[in-house]
Design an enzyme around this catalytic site. Structure first.
Site, PDB file in Angstrom:
ATOM      1  N   THR A 163       0.863  -1.190   0.000  1.00  0.00           N
ATOM      2  CA  THR A 163       0.000   0.000   0.000  1.00  0.00           C
ATOM      3  C   THR A 163       0.901   1.243   0.000  1.00  0.00           C
ATOM      4  O   THR A 163       1.362   1.659  -1.048  1.00  0.00           O
ATOM      5  CB  THR A 163      -0.958   0.009   1.211  1.00  0.00           C
ATOM      6  OG1 THR A 163      -0.216  -0.169   2.412  1.00  0.00           O
ATOM      7  CG2 THR A 163      -1.984  -1.117   1.090  1.00  0.00           C
ATOM      8  N   LYS A 221       4.060  -6.922   3.917  1.00  0.00           N
ATOM      9  CA  LYS A 221       3.784  -5.526   3.605  1.00  0.00           C
ATOM     10  C   LYS A 221       3.619  -4.776   4.922  1.00  0.00           C
ATOM     11  O   LYS A 221       3.201  -5.354   5.928  1.00  0.00           O
ATOM     12  CB  LYS A 221       2.551  -5.370   2.710  1.00  0.00           C
ATOM     13  CG  LYS A 221       1.215  -5.801   3.256  1.00  0.00           C
ATOM     14  CD  LYS A 221       0.422  -4.763   3.982  1.00  0.00           C
ATOM     15  CE  LYS A 221       0.348  -3.486   3.208  1.00  0.00           C
ATOM     16  NZ  LYS A 221      -0.321  -2.460   4.091  1.00  0.00           N
ATOM     17  N   THR A 257      -2.450  -2.063   7.344  1.00  0.00           N
ATOM     18  CA  THR A 257      -2.348  -3.471   7.576  1.00  0.00           C
ATOM     19  C   THR A 257      -0.987  -4.112   7.357  1.00  0.00           C
ATOM     20  O   THR A 257      -0.310  -3.942   6.364  1.00  0.00           O
ATOM     21  CB  THR A 257      -3.328  -4.245   6.715  1.00  0.00           C
ATOM     22  OG1 THR A 257      -4.345  -3.397   6.264  1.00  0.00           O
ATOM     23  CG2 THR A 257      -3.934  -5.295   7.535  1.00  0.00           C
ATOM     24  N   ASN A 263      -0.310  10.556   6.401  1.00  0.00           N
ATOM     25  CA  ASN A 263      -1.533  10.178   7.099  1.00  0.00           C
ATOM     26  C   ASN A 263      -2.557  11.284   7.203  1.00  0.00           C
ATOM     27  O   ASN A 263      -3.705  11.044   7.548  1.00  0.00           O
ATOM     28  CB  ASN A 263      -1.186   9.615   8.476  1.00  0.00           C
ATOM     29  CG  ASN A 263      -0.631   8.225   8.329  1.00  0.00           C
ATOM     30  OD1 ASN A 263      -1.341   7.338   7.859  1.00  0.00           O
ATOM     31  ND2 ASN A 263       0.626   8.049   8.682  1.00  0.00           N
TER      32      ASN A 263
END
Lengths: 402, 402
Positions: free
Chosen positions: A152, A178, A189, A397
C-alpha cells in the site's frame, strides 16, 4: 531474545521453495500499481497463522483463520491491496467466501484449502467484478510479482529467502510482507507470508510460528496502531522431503532458527519502511527481570513519539528514553539503568554521563540507530524495532483521504 | 463522566482567592521568558495532590508528595520551568530540599509546609546560584505572572477562575496549569495548581481531587508519554469561612462540581495547546459497559496517531476510529457501534453511512472537533481530550535539543 545468526542456514537470492507458484497483476484497485495476486502450492501444505488481536477482525482475516484452524492445511491464497474488506458486514463476509470459491474452482481444490488476504482502506466493499475479471489473468509464475501486489504505502517490497539442510535435504524458506502504517503490528495493515518446502506437521508449524512471531512481528511498531487485517501465514508443502520436523531434534532447531531469522528480517524491513521513516531504530534491553519486561520496555522506547521525533532530529535525548522506561509497569531498579546510543554511553546508574554530544550526533546521521538499555536487574532480555517520526509520516496520514 | 455545568457556580475574570499571593520572574533559566515563581497562602492551607505514575519520579514531585501526604497541609510552593530536576540523583534531591528550606525561611514557616515544582529538561541539575539570587526578588503580588513562569513549549498560560456560594460564603477557585508535550497526562511535564479559599479538610480535599483528576487530567493525551514531573496540587486556605465541607452536603456537591469544572477546563486548555496542535479533539463515548471502558476507548481514539493525523488533514477517516476502538480490550459489541464527527453520522451499526464528505470536511476546518461514539452496549460513558498531530509537533520535538 536475540536474533540468532547461525551458520546452519544461509540467505540466498529471491526464489520460491519447490512447488510454490505465484503472480501479481493490476486490476484497477489501485491507480497504476499491482494490486491483486495469488500464491499456491502444487500440493496441500501444512499451514500456520497468527492474526490481529483487533476486535474488528476483517472478513478475509477471519476466513483464513477458520481455514487454518480447521486442520492446519492450506494450498492457495488470494491477495489484494487497496481495500481491506474490513468493517464490511455480511456483504464483506459473502465477498470473502466468493473469492475463496472462485480460487478453489480455479485450482480445482476444496474451498477449505483456500485463504484470502486483503489490505487497504477500512469500510469499503471489494469491487467483485474487477476481482472476477482479474482471476483468469493470474498465471503460475516463479516471479516476485505477488510481493508487489500486496503493498500500500510501502516504498518497496519486503522479502527474505534462506536455505538450510535438514538431514541431507535442501530446504528453502521464502518470506514476504507488507507494512507500513497501522503497524504496532496501518493504513490498514501488516501482512506476512512465509513459504517453505520443509516437511512439518501443521500443529508443530503453528507452535513454531506463534513463538517466533512474539519476538519478531509483535516487537515492531510504526505508530502504535493495531489494524483489523494483520496476519502472518506460513505454508510448508513438504516437497523438500526431509523427515518431518519434531521438537527436540537438530533439524527442528535449525529450521526454527531459520524461521526466526526470516520473520525477524521481515519485521525489521517493515519497521525500516514505516510510513515516512528515514531511520530504522533497534532497541536491545538486557538484564531485565523477565523477557516480558525486556520486550515491553524495548517496544515502549521504539514506540514513543518523543523518542522517535528526537531521532528524526538526530538528538540523543536520553531523558525521553528513561522517562519512557519509567512509564512502563516493568519491574526495574530506578538507580541502575544504563543507556547507550550507537554504542556511546549516555546514562550510567540512571544518571547523565558527560558524553561528547557532537560525536553522538555524528552517529545519528546513520539510517540505523541502536539503543541499548542495560537494566542490571535480572537475566532476561528483549528487543524491538521501530522508526523515526517525521514530517512525512504526518503528511502521508493527513492526506490519505477517505 | 460528563463535565457538569451548573448554575451554582460561575466563571469570573482571573483573580486569586482570599489570602493567596504569587509572583513570576525571569532568572535566566530560560532565555528571555519568565522561569521562576512562587505561590503561597497567608495561612496554612489544606492540600491535596495527584502525581505522575512514572517510576522515575522527579525530586520535586517526590518531595511535594511527601509534604502533602504527611498531613495534607501546605502553605507555599516554589516553581520553575526549563529544568525538571528529574533523573538528577542525590544532588537533585538535595537541591529540592535546599529550595524548600530557602522558601520556608523566606516565609518564616516550617519546611513541611513548603512544596516545590519543576518542569523542563530531564537530567540537568538546577543552577542553585540563580535560584538563590532569584528568591529575594519574588514579591507577594495578586498578578497572574506565576502562570507564565511555569510554561515551557506552551503557547499561552492555562487559567480558570470560578466562584460559588457555600452557605452564604463566597468561595473562589483559581486554577492554572502548564502543558504541552509529554502529556498523556512532555518536554517533561504537566503541572496543575488549584487554589481556593474554601474551608475543607485535607483528607476530604484529597478524595475530591483524586476522583476528579481521573475524569479530567487523566483523560487528556497529547503524545501518549507520561512524564517524570506530572503533578496536580490543590490548596484550600479556608479564608472564605464557609462551614467545613463534608460529603453528603449541598455545599460539598457544589464545590465538587466547581472543582471538576476547573480541572476539566485546565485539561482541555492543555490538550488544545498540545505541541504543534491546531485543533482540540473531544471524544465522548456513550452506552459503554463500564465507565472504565468508556474512558479507555475515548482516550485511545484521541491518542491514536492515525486519527490525529487524519484530523490535521481534515479527513473524516472513521476506519481509523473504529480500528482504534477494536484495538482496545474494552467490552464491546462489534456490530452495534455508531460514530459521529461534529454531529454528522459516519458509521451506524459498525457499517459505513453514505455521508456527505464535503459537508463533514467543511466542519473539520473548525478548531474544535467532536467525535461521538455510541457503543449501544451499556449505560456507562467516558470522555477524553486530545489534539491533532501536525508537522509542527514533529518539528518542535525534533529540534528541542539536549
Amino acid at each position: 531474545m536475540q536474533v540468532l545468526t547461525n551458520t546452519k542456514f544461509e540467505t540466498v537470492a529471491f526464489q520460491w521453495p519447490n512447488g510454490f507458484y505465484s503472480d501479481g497483476i493490476h486490476i484497477g484497485l489501485r491507480r497504476h500499481k499491482k494490486d491483486f495476486g495469488w500464491l499456491f502450492s502444487k500440493v496441500p501444505a501444512s499451514a500456520a497463522g497468527t492474526y490481529t488481536t483487533n476486535q474488528f477482525q476483517a472478513a478475509p482475516t477471519k476466513l483464513t483463520k477458520q481455514m487454518i484452524d480447521h486442520n492446519h492445511q492450506l494450498q492457495g491464497l488470494l491477495l489484494n491491496s487497496a481495500i481491506a474488506n474490513s468493517c464490511t458486514g455480511a456483504q464483506g463476509w459473502q465477498n470473502a467466501l466468493q473469492e475463496q470459491t472462485w480460487l478453489a474452482n480455479k485450482l480445482a481444490v476444496a474451498p477449505d484449502l483456500i485463504g484470502v488476504a486483503s489490505t487497504g482502506l477500512i469500510g469499503a466493499q471489494l469491487p467483485m467484478d474487477k476481482i472476477q475479471n482479474g482471476l483468469p489473468q493470474l498465471t503460475p509464475t516463479k516471479s516476485d510479482a505477488v510481493t508487489y501486489a500486496v503493498l500500500t504505502t510501502d516504498k518497496h517490497p519486503k522479502t527474505v529467502c534462506v536455505q538450510c539442510e535438514l538431514s541431507g535435504h535442501l530446504v528453502t524458506l521464502t518470506g514476504f510482507a507488507k507494512g507500513s502504517g497501522m503497524i504496532h503490528p496501518k493504513m490498514a495493515t501488516m501482512l506476512g507470508f512465509v513459504t517453505t518446502d520443509a516437511q512439518v506437521d501443521g500443529d508443530v508449524l503453528q507452535s513454531m510460528l506463534s513463538t517466533n512471531v512474539d519476538s519478531t512481528f509483535n516487537q515492531i511498531t510504526v505508530d502504535g496502531d493495531t489494524s483489523t487485517n494483520d496476519m502472518v501465514v506460513t505454508m510448508a508443502n513438504g516437497l523438500a522431503d526431509n523427515p518431518s520436523l519434531e521438537p527436540g531434534t537438530t533439524d527442528y532447531d535449525i529450521f526454527n532458527q531459520a524461521l526466526h531469522y526470516v520473520l525477524g528480517q521481515l519485521a525489521k524491513q517493515i519497521a525500516a519502511d514505516g510510513e515516512g521513516a528515514t531511520k530504522l531504530v533497534e532497541c536491545n534491553v538486557t538484564h531485565a527481570a523477565s523477557d516480558e519486561d525486556g520486550q515491553k520496555i524495548a517496544k515502549a522506547i521504539v514506540g514513543s513519539n518523543l523518542v522517535k521525533a528526537a531521532i528524526f532530529g538526530e538528538d540523543p535525548n536520553w531523558g525521553r528514553i528513561i522517562s519512557t522506561i519509567g512509564a512502563t509497569d516493568a519491574d526495574i531498579d530506578i538507580d541502575t539503568v544504563d543507556i547507550e546510543m550507537n554504542g556511546i554511553p549516555l546514562v550510567q546508574d540512571s544518571l547523565a554521563v558527560d558524553f561528547d554530544l557532537a560525536a553522538v550526533q555524528g552517529t545519528l546521521h546513520d539510517s540505523q540507530i541502536m539503543i541499548d538499555v542495560d537494566l542490571h536487574h535480572g537475566a532476561a532480555s528483549g528487543q524491538a524495532w521501530g522508526c523515526d517520526l517525521t514530517y512525512n509520516y504526518v503528511k502521508i496520514n493527513a492526506s490519505y483521504h477517505t
